[in-house]
Design a protein around this motif. Structure first.
Motif, mmCIF file in Angstrom:
data_model
loop_
_atom_site.group_PDB
_atom_site.id
_atom_site.type_symbol
_atom_site.label_atom_id
_atom_site.label_comp_id
_atom_site.label_asym_id
_atom_site.label_seq_id
_atom_site.Cartn_x
_atom_site.Cartn_y
_atom_site.Cartn_z
ATOM 1 N N CYS A 89 16.472 1.762 8.374
ATOM 2 C CA CYS A 89 17.400 1.903 9.293
ATOM 3 C C CYS A 89 18.641 1.295 8.805
ATOM 4 N N ASP A 90 18.537 -0.166 7.948
ATOM 5 C CA ASP A 90 19.610 -0.795 7.723
ATOM 6 C C ASP A 90 19.413 -1.016 6.186
ATOM 7 N N LYS A 91 20.440 -0.412 5.477
ATOM 8 C CA LYS A 91 20.191 -0.585 3.983
ATOM 9 C C LYS A 91 20.610 -1.975 3.490
ATOM 10 N N GLY A 92 21.119 -2.704 4.308
ATOM 11 C CA GLY A 92 21.701 -4.074 4.011
ATOM 12 C C GLY A 92 20.486 -5.104 4.071
ATOM 13 N N LYS A 93 19.515 -4.659 4.782
ATOM 14 C CA LYS A 93 18.501 -5.895 5.196
ATOM 15 C C LYS A 93 17.358 -5.495 4.476
ATOM 16 N N GLU A 94 16.628 -6.511 3.837
ATOM 17 C CA GLU A 94 15.149 -6.240 3.234
ATOM 18 C C GLU A 94 14.231 -6.306 4.496
ATOM 19 N N VAL A 95 13.353 -5.516 4.270
ATOM 20 C CA VAL A 95 12.325 -5.548 5.265
ATOM 21 C C VAL A 95 10.944 -6.380 4.722
ATOM 22 N N GLU A 96 10.567 -7.110 5.431
ATOM 23 C CA GLU A 96 9.363 -7.792 4.989
ATOM 24 C C GLU A 96 8.218 -7.028 4.767
ATOM 25 N N PRO A 97 7.573 -7.113 3.866
ATOM 26 C CA PRO A 97 6.010 -6.056 3.633
ATOM 27 C C PRO A 97 5.054 -6.337 4.844
ATOM 28 N N ASP A 98 4.753 -5.095 5.112
ATOM 29 C CA ASP A 98 3.611 -4.981 6.074
ATOM 30 C C ASP A 98 2.275 -5.006 5.465
ATOM 31 N N ARG A 99 1.669 -6.126 5.668
ATOM 32 C CA ARG A 99 0.309 -6.427 4.810
ATOM 33 C C ARG A 99 -0.758 -5.478 5.345
ATOM 34 N N ASP A 100 -0.492 -4.658 6.524
ATOM 35 C CA ASP A 100 -1.463 -3.910 7.052
ATOM 36 C C ASP A 100 -1.126 -2.577 7.074
ATOM 37 N N LEU A 101 -0.039 -2.107 6.020
ATOM 38 C CA LEU A 101 0.432 -0.936 6.132
ATOM 39 C C LEU A 101 -0.652 0.155 5.929
ATOM 40 N N ALA A 102 -1.453 0.036 5.025
ATOM 41 C CA ALA A 102 -2.807 0.872 4.476
ATOM 42 C C ALA A 102 -3.438 1.282 5.481
ATOM 43 N N ASN A 103 -3.600 0.373 6.603
ATOM 44 C CA ASN A 103 -4.395 0.784 8.009
ATOM 45 C C ASN A 103 -3.435 1.519 8.837
#
Length: 757
Positions: free
Chosen positions: A20-34
């Motif tokens: 949504c915001d190209k200028g902001k880094e998104v923290e990794p979602d450590r539970d994305l696989a689930n």
């Protein structure tokens, strides 16, 4: 619903999520696989709400495997795409998800997905799709997308037959009419439209396929016929229950404006295959057609023996699209799939009859079905009918009870003249008209056939004579109880008005084999009447039944069907009696056999009334003689043995006004014990033998038969000996002139004692 056109699909995947915001880094979602496991349907791209035809469903199964479902035409993608759960490899690193797939050799699709946010209902992110072919870049695309999680799977709920229509104001594909879809487990569907009669007909499509991914329904089909193109359609299943289903779709016009289409359907609760297979066994007769009473002349009967074989009985000559049909227990191959019964019969090497019955309801008494019949010749359709038919299950079968002789008349709907029918076991029947008070004469038809299946009686016949046409008749047997039979029929007159005919008949009792044997054993019978008229003497025959198995027949016939004259002097026959039929068999020579049948209608101490028919088998040919109604009169023993008393010389003249061979003069005959005779003519005061040759005679009972040859021409004469004693003999005969007028003749003779030539 109107179907649209598109090209045949080839597999391709494309997914890419943009943050949504190209200028902001998104923290990794450590539970994305689930969190990402499940079905996700693309709802927006670059903040634009997607029309239904552009939607994709991603089904993430695990951290290493996924499926992609979509249906794109070339208006949306570079090439048409039909992905029904197309499998892809998955790799997840941090917030990045990569899907890789090779839809065809040399082609690779790589989808890079960067997830910016994910909840239990929504996922947003950036998507980049790269397509390479043989190492070269074909496509590279990037967009922002929003996906909605789909927690339902309607791929099973949609199965079955549904009926409905558009419920919204706008539709891209609909014609405003009701339609039916039957979704099958194998991924195919059948689309139905109503014909001009309001009957559902299946569209004859070249192919028709569907899939459901979550709640996204995609269909494609191609109409039959040269030049047809592929069509596609897309819907979201908004709701589906046990008996109803609602579809919605976001459509987009050419100007970019959007609207929502809606479609509501009710499920047609057809019997299951197991229910149908169990309930259909038995005999079913058509009762209503297109919700109107079935005319009797169009009725038919299906008998289902099991789930793979059946019989069909029908007599149809009023539907030109099917031709003339005469089916008496015609075998059918049966295939039952879901609630559809497929029936097939190979009429001949070129023609095939195919019937499909879409059964909408069935119970112990009735079955409703949309029935289509197709007549094919060498693979081409030459006739087709489609109707909605209500069948009634019938337990009666009057096929055997109808056999025998019946007499009756109409009680409604026509002439009240009495008639007789004799229904034989071999499928033929004899029809009789009444002559006078008590004489019945068989109508000589070229052929007369019938069949009964259940309650349906069908007959067809062709009157004798050149140029006659085939006739047919149809009746429904309402009952056969004891010796009474009732027929009814629903007819339609020339004005299209329906009316009911009915017929009531009573069985004519016929003698048993034992009763016949008791009457004929050791007796002699002579023809008295033929077809109700007193027999001419030249038509008479004498039947002598010596024992329970042996008989003789004496007759002199001027010509037989084989073109030869017949001279039967006490010709020996073997005979048997079965029911009321006496069958006499005689092997005349190595090449000729006679089989005579006497179907006895009545017998007493003095008379036999019977239908008599002869079949001559000669040199491999079968020559059936015309049937005759005979009345035979029992011959009492003569006062003296006429065969021995006639021996010697007799002189006499005609004592009546007419005689076929007489010149009014006195004549002489000399009969010897070799069954030959000499005829004398007077020359002055002397009697001299005539020049006739081959002079033969036969006496059987009172019947005297003679034949001779004069100048190469054979002549015959027939007399009945009215009386005979030592000195006198009286002959009598009934003759017929060339105008058909009958007249009696008589001849008186006296014995010439001690006369020598």
């Amino acid at each position: 619903m109107k179907k649209t056109l598109a090209a045949i699909a080839v597999a391709m995947m494309s997914i890419s999520f943009v943050g949504c915001d190209k200028g902001k880094e998104v923290e990794p979602d450590r539970d994305l696989a689930n969190k990402i496991v499940g079905k996700w349907m693309v709802a927006e791209t670059d903040s634009k709400v997607l029309p239904t035809n552009e939607k994709i469903v991603y089904e993430i199964v695990s951290a290493t495997k996924a499926y992609v479902s979509l249906s794109f035409t070339d208006d949306v993608a570079d090439v048409p795409v039909w992905n029904n759960r197309r499998e892809a490899d998955v790799a997840i690193v941090g917030n990045n998800v990569t899907l890789t797939h090779s839809p065809e050799p040399g082609k690779t699709v790589v989808v890079d997905l960067h997830v910016d946010a994910i909840t239990g209902t929504t996922m947003i992110g950036k998507r980049n799709v790269t397509v390479r072919k043989d190492g070269g870049l074909v496509k590279s695309d990037e967009s922002m997308i929003r996906c909605e999680k789909v927690d339902v799977d309607y791929s099973k709920n949609i199965l079955g037959l549904w009926e409905g229509k558009m419920t919204s104001d706008q539709s891209a594909f609909d014609d405003g009419q009701e339609h039916r879809w039957e979704f099958k487990e194998d991924g195919t569907f059948v689309f139905y439209i109503k014909n001009s009669k309001g009957i559902w007909e299946a569209k004859d499509d070249e192919f028709s396929q569907w899939f459901v991914a979550g709640k996204l329904l995609c269909t494609r089909w191609k109409n039959a016929g040269e030049g047809a193109v592929e069509n596609r359609e897309w819907w979201e299943i908004a709701a589906v229950g046990w008996s109803s289903m609602v579809w919605t779709a976001l459509r987009e016009e050419a100007d970019g404006s959007q609207y929502t289409a809606a479609f509501t359907m009710e499920k047609i609760v057809a019997p299951s295959q197991a229910e149908l297979e169990k309930s259909i066994i038995g005999k079913w007769m058509s009762k209503e057609i297109n919700r109107e009473p079935f005319l009797t002349d169009n009725k038919g009967v299906f008998t289902f023996l099991n789930t793979t074989s059946a019989y069909m009985s029908s007599s149809v000559n009023s539907r030109p699209e099917l031709g003339d049909l005469w089916h008496d227990l015609t075998p059918l191959d049966v295939d039952i799939t879901a609630n559809i019964v497929y029936l097939t019969h190979q009429l001949d090497e070129h023609k095939t009859l195919n019937i499909s019955m879409i059964v909408t309801s069935i119970n112990a008494d009735e079955m409703q079905a949309d029935v289509s019949g197709t007549l094919m010749e060498d693979g081409a359709i030459i006739g087709r009918v489609s109707d909605h038919i209500l069948y009634e299950k019938i337990k009666e079968n009057y096929r055997k009870p109808i056999r025998g002789l019946w007499e009756g008349r109409r009680t409604a709907g026509g002439s009240t003249e009495y008639h007789r029918w004799e229904y034989l076991e071999d499928g033929h029947y004899n029809f009789y008209r009444k002559v006078g008070e008590d004489q019945w004469v068989k109508v000589e038809d070229e052929f007369a056939e019938y069949f009964v299946d259940g309650r349906l009686l069908c007959t067809r016949w062709k009157n004798a004579g050149e140029g006659t046409v085939e006739n047919r008749e149809w009746w429904e047997i309402r009952s056969i109880e004891e010796d009474t039979m009732i027929w009814t029929a629903l007819r339609k007159n020339e004005l299209g008005e329906q009316y009911v005919e009915s017929f009531v008949m009573h069985k004519v009792p016929v003698p048993t084999a034992d009763e016949i044997m008791q009457k004929i054993k050791a007796t002699k019978w002579m023809t008295e009447k033929i077809n109700g008229e007193v027999a001419l003497t030249n038509e008479k025959a004498v039947f002598t039944f010596f024992s329970r198995t042996q008989a003789t027949i004496s007759a002199s016939f001027a010509e037989t069907l084989s073109g030869e004259k017949e001279w039967a002097t006490r010709r020996e026959f073997d005979y048997v009696i079965e029911n009321n039929v006496i069958t006499l068999t005689c092997k005349v020579d190595e090449n000729t056999t006679f089989v005579d049948e006497m179907i006895v209608g009545a017998i007493d101490d003095e008379n036999i009334h019977c239908l008599y028919r002869r079949t001559q088998y000669q040199d491999g040919r079968t020559l059936p003689f015309p049937s005759m109604n005979l009345e035979l009169r029992k011959q009492e023993k003569t006062p003296v043995n006429y065969g021995s008393y006639i021996l010697g010389t007799w002189e006499g003249r005609a004592t009546s006004d007419h005689s076929q061979y007489d010149d009014g003069q006195v004549h002489r005959w000399k009969y010897d014990d070799k069954l030959s005779f000499t005829y004398y003519v007077k020359d002055g005061d002397n009697w001299v033998p005539s020049t006739n040759t081959s002079n033969e005679y036969c006496i059987d009972g009172r019947l005297l038969l003679t034949r001779w040859v004069d100048n190469g021409v054979e002549y015959r004469e027939w007399w009945e000996i009215m009386s005979l004693d030592d000195q006198t003999m009286i002959w009598g005969a009934i003759r017929q002139d060339e105008y058909g007028q009958r007249y009696p003749v008589s001849f008186a003779l006296t014995r010439v004692e001690y006369w020598k030539e």
